[in-house]
Design an enzyme around this catalytic site. Structure first.
Site, PDB file in Angstrom:
ATOM      1  CD  GLU A   1      -3.035  -1.125   2.194  1.00 56.62           C
ATOM      2  OE1 GLU A   1      -4.099  -1.714   1.939  1.00 56.62           O
ATOM      3  OE2 GLU A   1      -2.806  -0.562   3.283  1.00 56.62           O
TER       4      GLU A   1
ATOM      5  CB  CYS B   1       3.017   7.499   3.051  1.00 54.01           C
ATOM      6  SG  CYS B   1       3.470   6.243   4.261  1.00 54.01           S
TER       7      CYS B   1
ATOM      8  CB  CYS C   1       6.962  -5.469   8.545  1.00 50.87           C
ATOM      9  SG  CYS C   1       8.298  -4.658   9.456  1.00 50.87           S
TER      10      CYS C   1
ATOM     11  CB  CYS D   1       6.105  -2.587  15.742  1.00 48.72           C
ATOM     12  SG  CYS D   1       7.838  -2.237  15.358  1.00 48.72           S
TER      13      CYS D   1
ATOM     14  CB  CYS E   1       2.768  -1.428  13.260  1.00 53.89           C
ATOM     15  SG  CYS E   1       2.894  -1.228  11.475  1.00 53.89           S
TER      16      CYS E   1
ATOM     17  CG  ASN F   1      -4.121   6.392  13.379  1.00 50.33           C
ATOM     18  OD1 ASN F   1      -4.939   7.292  13.529  1.00 50.33           O
ATOM     19  ND2 ASN F   1      -2.885   6.612  12.965  1.00 50.33           N
TER      20      ASN F   1
ATOM     21  CB  CYS G   1       0.686   6.734  11.463  1.00 50.43           C
ATOM     22  SG  CYS G   1       2.210   6.184  12.164  1.00 50.43           S
TER      23      CYS G   1
END
Length: 345
Positions: free
Chosen positions: A92, A105, A112, A116, A119, A295, A338
């Site tokens: 994305e 962005c 990943c 984390c 996220c 978020n 984010c």
């Protein structure tokens, strides 16, 4: 033998190829312009080449361009794209417009590996790194959207999408070389920021390579115990090691450094946390701390702090002469903010 990705050839290599098939040298320049200046996504689009030559290129090379698989528009003007790669993987990228900026962005990995806890991408497996030309494609598409939606070109690029850019070091640097090149998008490296969760060895490598772009550290907690709780990478790249790496980076490059700090309710939003953050800020020549609204994502337990708590935190930083900015979330309604990128479509 598999065919070669034509965008992995530089101009001299293209010229050599055209010489080998007894074509005039200027054809190489024409193709190079189609690939990087005109962002051609197929050989068929290269209309100033003969059909015979286009067929020859098709026989010898691949042009695995990124395509837009889905687009969502937020009420606040943010545009999120789901990009499809040549092998079917999805990543994305987001266009974030303001009155003065058009910011792209972009993602650097499919998924990943850093896990984390706050996220959405961290809950996905890392499938592979993006090639430099795929990252370039993301930027080219977002630039096209910026022009179509506002009449303005991109002003800024942040490598803050899916993935850890410094774990795809070579492709990220090559993509920036293409984006900043006069025969690419011609953007100033000072308008590009690479964000890292904190790979200290590679931060030092950026210094050794004397890169020209800016660096952001995703900090999110200002002591090792809390940071390790939400960011497992801190176990091998603790705060002291990162502080030393950032200072080395600055000594080598003099480039802008910023911190990213997401506020989590009852976790890192107290004035004691603010104090610890100030101590780290004082040890690094950082220009800015971006305080980010959290978020929520379905996988994580974290919540956004009450507004008065966030205001008190900001006020405390200001009182201690810290250059901090509260970054309001953009694109929340389409999961484009984010920490929310996870290919939900």
């Amino acid at each position: 033998m598999g065919k070669t990705n034509i965008r992995h050839l530089n101009l001299p290599a293209l010229q050599e190829y055209f010489g080998s098939i007894e074509e005039k040298p200027f054809r190489a320049k024409q193709v190079y312009e189609w690939l990087w200046l005109k962002h051609a996504t197929s050989f068929a689009a290269m209309t100033n080449l003969s059909k015979d030559l286009r067929n020859k290129l098709e026989e010898h090379f691949t042009l695995p361009a990124v395509t837009v698989d889905a687009t969502q528009n937020s009420a606040d003007g943010t545009i999120k794209n789901r990009f499809k790669l040549h092998d079917g993987h999805l990543v994305e990228g987001v266009l974030i417009p303001t009155d003065t900026r058009q910011t792209a962005c972009v993602s650097s990995q499919v998924g990943c590996s850093l896990s984390c806890k706050f996220c959405a991408t961290g809950y996905m497996d890392r499938k592979r790194n993006l090639d430099f030309d795929e990252i370039f494609d993301e930027v080219a598409w977002l630039n096209k959207q910026a022009l179509e939606s506002s009449g303005k070109k991109l002003t800024n690029i942040v490598y803050m999408g899916m993935g850890e850019p410094l774990l795809n070091y070579r492709n990220v640097l090559q993509s920036i070389e293409r984006i900043t090149s006069p025969d690419g998008l011609g953007m100033s490296p000072k308008r590009i920021t690479v964000s890292t969760a904190g790979v200290s060895k590679m931060i030092r490598q950026l210094g050794d390579d004397q890169v020209k772009f800016n660096l952001a550290l995703s900090l999110h907690a200002a002591n090792d115990a809390k940071r390790s709780e939400i960011m497992p990478i801190n176990d091998t790249n603790n705060l002291q090691v990162l502080i030393e790496a950032l200072n080395y980076f600055y000594k080598c490059t003099q480039n802008q450094i910023s911190f990213e700090y997401i506020l989590f309710k009852d976790f890192n939003d107290s004035l004691k946390d603010a104090d610890e953050l100030i101590k780290i800020y004082r040890q690094v020549p950082a220009d800015l701390i971006n305080i980010i609204e959290y978020n929520p994502i379905s996988h994580a337990k974290f919540q956004k702090p009450d507004e008065e708590v966030a205001d008190a935190f900001m006020e405390y930083l200001g009182k201690h002469r810290v250059n901090a900015r509260l970054r309001r979330s953009r694109g929340k309604d389409i999961d484009a903010a984010c920490g929310q990128l996870a290919n939900k479509g």
